[in-house]
Design an enzyme around this catalytic site. Structure first.
Site, PDB file in Angstrom:
ATOM      1  N   ARG A 227       0.843  -1.207   0.000  1.00 56.90           N
ATOM      2  CA  ARG A 227       0.000   0.000   0.000  1.00 56.90           C
ATOM      3  C   ARG A 227       0.871   1.247   0.000  1.00 56.90           C
ATOM      4  O   ARG A 227       0.889   2.002  -0.970  1.00 56.90           O
ATOM      5  CB  ARG A 227      -0.959  -0.013   1.191  1.00 56.90           C
TER       6      ARG A 227
ATOM      7  N   HIS B  66       3.139   3.981  -3.662  1.00 58.68           N
ATOM      8  CA  HIS B  66       3.583   5.326  -4.058  1.00 58.68           C
ATOM      9  C   HIS B  66       4.931   5.249  -4.775  1.00 58.68           C
ATOM     10  O   HIS B  66       5.118   5.823  -5.849  1.00 58.68           O
ATOM     11  CB  HIS B  66       3.710   6.223  -2.828  1.00 58.68           C
TER      12      HIS B  66
END
Length: 336
Positions: free
Chosen positions: A12, A16
């Site tokens: 998660r 990015h």
């Protein structure tokens, strides 16, 4: 210090750093390795949570729902978690995620906006989920203020509330003070989520544990936003040395970081000049590119812009302040 529960957020927060390009095979390999190493909770979503895949936040190569389904199928013991940000994720996405195997929902708000999460906590509880509150940019407000916000999340049904150092701006004393304030106020568990912009991801996590944190986060190889997160394999090694290993296989996590995650990483997150600036200024990482662009246009050092934004305690959503601050700095320079 008690043995904490570790949530690995490689799939998660690491999204990015991967520009949301995780594949099904990546998920299978990482979840299998984490599960075999004894990690009890594995978070899987777009970096900005359910429904984060968008023009604004970046499109995912594979949808959250497909990655969650792969994770659930690959995990024999670990529970699968998802992140949801009110205003981005909705009931529809959450219901679909639960159908594919999500068991833990982590609901994230700015540390000043816990009140917008009430509906989402109740919705998650109605679906039978374990719920975790995330107070992002926790360095921006005092320990006492954070405790009040955490109390709201507890009243909405949170089973745990996290102090979240989104900008990697905290010092160990900051992490400890905030965790301690929540421990003194809440009946539910308290967690801590670190970033490494000032090189303090592990140190801050240890300070949080000494202050009583019950849950902590890590990413394999530190793969995460900014300068990355506290590395899961390092946390496991340190916890083992401290005698509070919660059942993690340290060597297996070292191997997972080295042989499963490292080969797919586009770069090694590190406190470079940009990352240090974010941590030093205490602003959200999304401000960086905007500040660089405006700074180039106006001939202003973007670091000066970010530092002033941090002094004004800006939060995500206030990117329009960047131009105002830059223009003020230009006027000051002209008057000098």
């Amino acid at each position: 210090m008690n043995a904490p529960r570790l949530t690995d957020t490689t799939l998660r927060d690491g999204s990015h750093a991967m520009r949301h390009m995780f594949t099904r095979q990546h998920v299978r390999d990482i979840v299998t390795a984490l599960d075999r190493a004894g990690v009890p909770v594995i978070e899987v979503t777009h970096g900005d949570g359910l429904a984060g895949s968008s023009l604004q936040y970046g499109f995912s190569f594979v949808s959250d729902l497909d990655l969650i389904a792969e994770a659930r199928e690959s995990a024999e013991r670990a529970r699968i978690a998802a992140l949801l940000l009110p205003g981005i994720g909705t009931r529809r996405e959450l219901k679909a995620a639960v159908e594919r195997g999500v068991q833990v929902l982590r609901i994230a708000t700015q540390c000043t906006e816990a009140d917008i999460s009430e509906e989402h906590f109740k919705m998650a509880k109605d679906m039978g989920l374990e719920t975790v509150g995330f107070l992002m940019m926790s360095h921006m407000r005092s320990p006492e203020f954070l405790a009040e916000q955490a109390l709201l999340m507890e009243s909405y049904g949170a089973d745990c509330v996290y102090v979240v150092d989104s900008a990697g701006a905290m010092l160990p004393r900051d992490a400890a003070a905030r965790v301690r304030a929540l421990k003194d106020t809440l009946r539910v568990q308290v967690g801590f989520h670190a970033h490494n912009n000032l090189g303090l991801g592990i140190g801050n996590t240890l300070a949080a544990l000494e202050a009583g944190a019950d849950q902590i986060d890590g990413c394999l190889r530190g793969l995460g936003a900014g300068a990355g997160n506290a590395a899961t394999e390092l946390l496991a090694a340190v916890l083992d040395r401290l005698g509070v290993n919660p059942g993690l296989d340290v060597l297996a996590l070292m191997d997972a970081a080295e042989y499963v995650v490292a080969p797919i990483m586009p770069f090694q997150p590190f406190p470079d000049r940009d990352a240090i600036t974010i941590g030093y200024a205490g602003v959200y990482s999304t401000f960086l590119l905007h500040a660089k662009r405006v700074g180039e246009q106006l001939g202003v050092d973007p670091r000066a812009i970010l530092i002033e934004l941090g002094r004004r305690q800006t939060v995500a959503g206030q990117e329009d302040w960047i131009l105002d601050v830059a223009l003020e700095l230009v006027r000051k320079r002209e008057r000098a």
